[in-house]
Scaffold this motif. Structure first.
Motif, PDB file in Angstrom:
ATOM      1  N   THR A   1      43.510  24.633  37.316  1.00  0.00           N
ATOM      2  CA  THR A   1      43.533  25.065  38.714  1.00  0.00           C
ATOM      3  C   THR A   1      44.549  26.185  38.907  1.00  0.00           C
ATOM      4  N   ALA A   2      45.720  26.065  38.290  1.00  0.00           N
ATOM      5  CA  ALA A   2      46.747  27.103  38.407  1.00  0.00           C
ATOM      6  C   ALA A   2      46.265  28.428  37.824  1.00  0.00           C
ATOM      7  N   ILE A   3      45.566  28.367  36.693  1.00  0.00           N
ATOM      8  CA  ILE A   3      45.034  29.589  36.086  1.00  0.00           C
ATOM      9  C   ILE A   3      44.009  30.226  37.016  1.00  0.00           C
ATOM     10  N   ARG A   4      43.087  29.411  37.516  1.00  0.00           N
ATOM     11  CA  ARG A   4      42.066  29.913  38.439  1.00  0.00           C
ATOM     12  C   ARG A   4      42.707  30.515  39.681  1.00  0.00           C
ATOM     13  N   THR A   5      43.693  29.839  40.224  1.00  0.00           N
ATOM     14  CA  THR A   5      44.357  30.310  41.434  1.00  0.00           C
ATOM     15  C   THR A   5      45.071  31.639  41.192  1.00  0.00           C
ATOM     16  N   SER A   6      45.677  31.786  40.019  1.00  0.00           N
ATOM     17  CA  SER A   6      46.351  33.044  39.686  1.00  0.00           C
ATOM     18  C   SER A   6      45.364  34.203  39.647  1.00  0.00           C
ATOM     19  N   VAL A   7      44.186  33.950  39.090  1.00  0.00           N
ATOM     20  CA  VAL A   7      43.159  34.985  39.039  1.00  0.00           C
ATOM     21  C   VAL A   7      42.703  35.344  40.453  1.00  0.00           C
ATOM     22  N   VAL A   8      42.474  34.331  41.293  1.00  0.00           N
ATOM     23  CA  VAL A   8      42.059  34.570  42.681  1.00  0.00           C
ATOM     24  C   VAL A   8      43.142  35.353  43.430  1.00  0.00           C
ATOM     25  N   LEU A   9      44.393  34.979  43.239  1.00  0.00           N
ATOM     26  CA  LEU A   9      45.505  35.680  43.885  1.00  0.00           C
ATOM     27  C   LEU A   9      45.523  37.154  43.477  1.00  0.00           C
TER      28      LEU A   9
ATOM     29  N   TRP B   1      44.843  40.425  46.036  1.00  0.00           N
ATOM     30  CA  TRP B   1      45.785  41.521  46.273  1.00  0.00           C
ATOM     31  C   TRP B   1      45.207  42.858  45.840  1.00  0.00           C
ATOM     32  N   ILE B   2      44.391  42.869  44.799  1.00  0.00           N
ATOM     33  CA  ILE B   2      43.702  44.115  44.397  1.00  0.00           C
ATOM     34  C   ILE B   2      42.834  44.599  45.565  1.00  0.00           C
ATOM     35  N   MET B   3      42.073  43.667  46.178  1.00  0.00           N
ATOM     36  CA  MET B   3      41.204  44.038  47.303  1.00  0.00           C
ATOM     37  C   MET B   3      42.015  44.536  48.500  1.00  0.00           C
ATOM     38  N   VAL B   4      43.167  43.905  48.757  1.00  0.00           N
ATOM     39  CA  VAL B   4      44.026  44.342  49.864  1.00  0.00           C
ATOM     40  C   VAL B   4      44.441  45.797  49.652  1.00  0.00           C
ATOM     41  N   PHE B   5      44.866  46.118  48.441  1.00  0.00           N
ATOM     42  CA  PHE B   5      45.312  47.486  48.162  1.00  0.00           C
ATOM     43  C   PHE B   5      44.146  48.469  48.095  1.00  0.00           C
ATOM     44  N   LEU B   6      43.002  48.033  47.580  1.00  0.00           N
ATOM     45  CA  LEU B   6      41.835  48.914  47.545  1.00  0.00           C
ATOM     46  C   LEU B   6      41.345  49.268  48.947  1.00  0.00           C
ATOM     47  N   THR B   7      41.431  48.304  49.865  1.00  0.00           N
ATOM     48  CA  THR B   7      40.973  48.548  51.243  1.00  0.00           C
ATOM     49  C   THR B   7      42.077  49.112  52.125  1.00  0.00           C
ATOM     50  N   GLY B   8      43.297  49.193  51.598  1.00  0.00           N
ATOM     51  CA  GLY B   8      44.409  49.775  52.352  1.00  0.00           C
ATOM     52  C   GLY B   8      44.898  48.934  53.513  1.00  0.00           C
ATOM     53  N   THR B   9      44.708  47.620  53.433  1.00  0.00           N
ATOM     54  CA  THR B   9      45.103  46.760  54.555  1.00  0.00           C
ATOM     55  C   THR B   9      46.471  46.108  54.373  1.00  0.00           C
ATOM     56  N   GLN B  10      47.202  46.481  53.316  1.00  0.00           N
ATOM     57  CA  GLN B  10      48.505  45.865  53.063  1.00  0.00           C
ATOM     58  C   GLN B  10      49.482  46.083  54.221  1.00  0.00           C
ATOM     59  N   GLY B  11      49.364  47.181  54.946  1.00  0.00           N
ATOM     60  CA  GLY B  11      50.258  47.449  56.075  1.00  0.00           C
ATOM     61  C   GLY B  11      50.038  46.509  57.251  1.00  0.00           C
TER      62      GLY B  11
END
Length: 137
Positions: A33-41, A45-55
């Motif tokens: 579960t921890a491994i899976r969760t790390s991948v999801v995390l 965050w990749i999607m947040v930065f790709l879409t520019g919504t981190q701000g």
């Protein structure tokens, strides 16, 4: 457009169960579960930065933070239980029981969110419950 995402979600959820069942062999369920969760995390965050919504993180209200954290805790508990169930049970039986969350969600949505609970909703819940019972017995 939401329906396309919902269908994609169901396909990925099905793949998740099968891939997890194969991958969890010989691995403690909490570690898996921890491994899976790390991948999801990481993917999130990749999607947040790709879409520019981190701000937008500074615009999140305290109420939203509280409920997002609670949702995360519920997700974590769900995944830990799901992986343990997959480890010791058959995927073809674990997954239908897990999907009883549909029935529980409809009921909670009616009680907590005051979404309509119609005769059609009741019939759907009964059929999902009966179908689940039929598949696991």
């Amino acid at each position: 457009m939401w329906i396309l995402f919902a269908v994609a979600s169901s396909i990925f959820a099905a793949l998740t169960a099968i891939l997890a069942k194969i991958g969890i062999e010989g691995v403690p369920s909490d570690l898996a579960t921890a491994i899976r969760t790390s991948v999801v995390l990481f993917m999130s965050w990749i999607m947040v930065f790709l879409t520019g919504t981190q701000g937008d993180i500074t615009q999140i209200s305290t109420k939203s933070w509280v409920f997002l954290v609670l949702s995360g805790l519920a997700t974590g508990a769900s995944w830990l239980c799901y992986y343990k169930a997959l480890q010791i049970g058959e995927a073809s039986k674990v997954v239908p029981i897990d999907k009883l969350s549909v029935v529980i969600t409809i009921i909670l949505a009616a009680v907590i969110l005051h979404e309509p609970f119609t005769g059609k909703s009741l019939l759907g819940c009964i059929l999902i419950g009966a179908g689940t019972l039929f598949m696991v017995l």
